[in-house]
Design a protein around this motif. Structure first.
Motif, mmCIF file in Angstrom:
data_model
loop_
_atom_site.group_PDB
_atom_site.id
_atom_site.type_symbol
_atom_site.label_atom_id
_atom_site.label_comp_id
_atom_site.label_asym_id
_atom_site.label_seq_id
_atom_site.Cartn_x
_atom_site.Cartn_y
_atom_site.Cartn_z
ATOM 1 N N PRO A 104 36.153 43.816 42.025
ATOM 2 C CA PRO A 104 36.787 42.532 41.761
ATOM 3 C C PRO A 104 37.155 42.399 40.274
ATOM 4 C CG PRO A 104 34.718 42.255 42.951
ATOM 5 C CD PRO A 104 34.799 43.690 42.563
ATOM 6 N N ARG A 105 38.252 41.685 40.053
ATOM 7 C CA ARG A 105 38.794 41.540 38.694
ATOM 8 C C ARG A 105 37.726 41.122 37.675
ATOM 9 N NH1 ARG A 105 44.153 41.379 37.415
ATOM 10 N NH2 ARG A 105 44.766 41.401 39.591
ATOM 11 N N ASP A 106 36.887 40.108 38.040
ATOM 12 C CA ASP A 106 35.913 39.608 37.053
ATOM 13 C C ASP A 106 34.829 40.659 36.763
ATOM 14 O OD1 ASP A 106 34.984 39.297 39.638
ATOM 15 O OD2 ASP A 106 33.771 37.527 39.172
ATOM 16 N N THR A 107 34.465 41.449 37.783
ATOM 17 C CA THR A 107 33.449 42.494 37.553
ATOM 18 C C THR A 107 34.007 43.569 36.633
ATOM 19 O OG1 THR A 107 32.717 42.127 39.817
ATOM 20 C CG2 THR A 107 31.893 44.101 38.736
ATOM 21 N N VAL A 108 35.267 43.947 36.874
ATOM 22 C CA VAL A 108 35.875 44.993 36.043
ATOM 23 C C VAL A 108 36.032 44.487 34.601
ATOM 24 C CG1 VAL A 108 37.964 46.392 35.693
ATOM 25 C CG2 VAL A 108 36.976 46.167 37.979
ATOM 26 N N ALA A 109 36.390 43.202 34.451
ATOM 27 C CA ALA A 109 36.530 42.633 33.096
ATOM 28 C C ALA A 109 35.178 42.696 32.381
ATOM 29 C CB ALA A 109 37.033 41.198 33.192
ATOM 30 N N ARG A 110 34.107 42.402 33.120
ATOM 31 C CA ARG A 110 32.777 42.432 32.510
ATOM 32 C C ARG A 110 32.377 43.869 32.169
ATOM 33 N NH1 ARG A 110 27.604 41.262 35.231
ATOM 34 N NH2 ARG A 110 26.173 41.356 33.473
ATOM 35 N N ALA A 111 32.726 44.782 33.070
ATOM 36 C CA ALA A 111 32.408 46.203 32.835
ATOM 37 C C ALA A 111 33.121 46.706 31.576
ATOM 38 C CB ALA A 111 32.809 47.030 34.048
ATOM 39 N N ARG A 112 34.349 46.247 31.374
ATOM 40 C CA ARG A 112 35.093 46.650 30.166
ATOM 41 C C ARG A 112 34.353 46.211 28.909
ATOM 42 N NH1 ARG A 112 40.550 47.960 30.285
ATOM 43 N NH2 ARG A 112 41.488 47.955 32.340
ATOM 44 N N LYS A 113 33.825 44.970 28.965
ATOM 45 C CA LYS A 113 33.073 44.440 27.813
ATOM 46 C C LYS A 113 31.829 45.279 27.566
ATOM 47 C CE LYS A 113 34.037 39.789 26.677
ATOM 48 N NZ LYS A 113 34.776 38.863 27.356
ATOM 49 N N VAL A 114 31.094 45.553 28.639
ATOM 50 C CA VAL A 114 29.847 46.314 28.502
ATOM 51 C C VAL A 114 30.154 47.720 27.994
ATOM 52 C CG1 VAL A 114 27.882 47.273 29.760
ATOM 53 C CG2 VAL A 114 28.659 44.947 30.270
ATOM 54 N N LEU A 118 28.728 49.470 24.604
ATOM 55 C CA LEU A 118 27.984 50.727 24.623
ATOM 56 C C LEU A 118 28.730 51.857 23.910
ATOM 57 C CD1 LEU A 118 26.621 50.591 28.287
ATOM 58 C CD2 LEU A 118 25.366 50.120 26.182
ATOM 59 N N GLY A 119 29.873 51.533 23.346
ATOM 60 C CA GLY A 119 30.608 52.548 22.579
ATOM 61 C C GLY A 119 31.460 53.450 23.446
ATOM 62 N N GLY A 120 31.746 53.016 24.671
ATOM 63 C CA GLY A 120 32.469 53.913 25.573
ATOM 64 C C GLY A 120 33.965 53.685 25.632
ATOM 65 N N ALA A 121 34.495 52.752 24.853
ATOM 66 C CA ALA A 121 35.922 52.459 24.971
ATOM 67 C C ALA A 121 36.769 53.530 24.285
ATOM 68 C CB ALA A 121 36.219 51.098 24.373
ATOM 69 N N MET A 122 38.007 53.656 24.750
ATOM 70 C CA MET A 122 38.896 54.649 24.167
ATOM 71 C C MET A 122 40.292 54.023 24.088
ATOM 72 S SD MET A 122 39.615 58.394 25.727
ATOM 73 C CE MET A 122 38.000 59.068 25.515
ATOM 74 N N ARG A 123 40.894 53.988 22.917
ATOM 75 C CA ARG A 123 42.197 53.325 22.812
ATOM 76 C C ARG A 123 43.331 54.204 23.331
ATOM 77 N NH1 ARG A 123 44.335 52.241 18.143
ATOM 78 N NH2 ARG A 123 42.866 53.442 16.912
ATOM 79 N N GLN A 124 43.269 55.494 23.023
ATOM 80 C CA GLN A 124 44.400 56.351 23.383
ATOM 81 C C GLN A 124 44.160 57.059 24.714
ATOM 82 O OE1 GLN A 124 42.550 56.598 20.629
ATOM 83 N NE2 GLN A 124 43.825 55.944 18.918
ATOM 84 N N ALA A 125 43.876 56.263 25.738
ATOM 85 C CA ALA A 125 43.482 56.877 27.009
ATOM 86 C C ALA A 125 44.682 57.255 27.886
ATOM 87 C CB ALA A 125 42.567 55.921 27.774
ATOM 88 N N GLY A 126 45.890 56.900 27.441
ATOM 89 C CA GLY A 126 47.073 57.113 28.282
ATOM 90 C C GLY A 126 47.284 58.558 28.691
ATOM 91 N N VAL A 127 47.070 59.466 27.736
ATOM 92 C CA VAL A 127 47.334 60.873 28.037
ATOM 93 C C VAL A 127 46.342 61.391 29.085
ATOM 94 C CG1 VAL A 127 45.956 61.777 26.106
ATOM 95 C CG2 VAL A 127 47.866 63.104 26.984
ATOM 96 N N ILE A 128 45.146 60.832 29.027
ATOM 97 C CA ILE A 128 44.128 61.208 30.013
ATOM 98 C C ILE A 128 44.476 60.591 31.373
ATOM 99 C CG2 ILE A 128 41.706 60.836 30.654
ATOM 100 C CD1 ILE A 128 41.031 61.026 27.701
ATOM 101 N N ALA A 129 44.943 59.325 31.318
ATOM 102 C CA ALA A 129 45.300 58.637 32.561
ATOM 103 C C ALA A 129 46.454 59.355 33.257
ATOM 104 C CB ALA A 129 45.669 57.192 32.264
#
Ligand SMILES: Cc1ncc(COP(=O)(O)O)c(C=O)c1O
Length: 244
Positions: A104-114, A118-129
């Motif tokens: 669900p949208r709200d769960t995914v939004a929360r997961a993005r925050k978490v 936790l240091g897991g975000a990546m800005r340039q993920a397009g090439v991987i996607a």
């Protein structure tokens, strides 16, 4: 797959200061159980029980497309009953890297925050996607080939003296087996294989269980070559001398 009774008895009620059970996690296909699968009906029954008891259900679907291919069902049959699903674009789908969380949208939004916390975000993920999309769009239909190759590997292993395997249980792309202790130590076998160019992984710790996985870069000829190396090693080993 644990029985519904086992799941029921593992659910901890909200009592005093003890933590209550809040989540049922399923894994399909199951890595440590040799790539075994759970059906849509089993998923529905487990999810129904969990929901009735106030738990959410998460599906570790790292290899969910393998499970769907093995069962011959649309993946939705296996994911529909649960609240959230994770799957890997790597592994059978063959992308170099990447996993996704669906829900669900709200769960995914929360997961993005978490994830960010936790240091897991990546800005340039397009090439991987981009590579992940190729995996999703072009690799799903060929997973059955990996399963056919895994079955050939399992059947071949079953015919080698000194190998213990439940070949009938190999339904996806994971082949889990043991080298009988009387034939050879598992670590020694692993080393002898590596010396001949065949690297086999071992389950965690000092487990006697070994693990091989078929994928898009492993064909039938590779399976035959691996079998020939393994049978060569075990047949070269002298029979243990038994006391008279
Ligand atoms: C059963 C299972 N779940 C989850 C994962 C995690 O995958 P990732 O590291 O791509 O998020 C793996 C990876 O090996 C796995 O085998």
């Amino acid at each position: 797959m644990p029985s519904l009774e086992d799941i029921e008895s593992a659910i901890r009620p909200s009592v005093g200061a003890f933590p209550r059970s809040a989540l049922l996690c399923l894994e399909n296909s199951h890595n440590n159980c040799g790539g075994s699968v759970i059906t849509g009906a089993q998923t529905r029954a487990a999810a129904h029980l969990a929901h009735e008891r106030g738990l959410k259900v998460h599906l570790d679907g790292a290899r969910i497309f393998n499970a769907a291919a093995a069962l011959g069902v649309d993946v939705k049959e296996l994911t529909g009953p649960v609240d959230t699903v994770q799957f890997c674009f790597s592994k059978g789908l063959s992308a170099p890297v990447g996993s996704i969380l669906c829900g669900p949208r709200d769960t995914v939004a929360r997961a993005r925050k978490v994830r960010k916390l936790l240091g897991g975000a990546m800005r340039q993920a397009g090439v991987i996607a981009a590579a992940a999309l190729v995996g999703l769009e072009t690799m799903r239909d060929r997973l059955v080939d990996d399963h056919v190759n895994a079955r050939a590997l399992a059947d071949g292993l079953a015919a080698i003296r000194g190998i213990k395997i439940d070949a009938a249980n190999v339904v996806t792309n994971i082949v889990s087996f043991e080298v009988e202790r009387s034939a050879m130590d598992a670590g020694e076998f692993q080393k002898a294989c590596a010396e001949r160019g065949l690297r086999i992984s071992r389950y965690l710790g000092n487990s006697p269980r070994l693990r091989m996985v078929t994928h898009a870069n492993v064909g039938r000829a590779d399976v035959d070559a691996a079998l020939s190396i393994m049978s060569g090693i075990l047949s070269a080993k002298p029979e243990p001398v038994t006391a008279r």
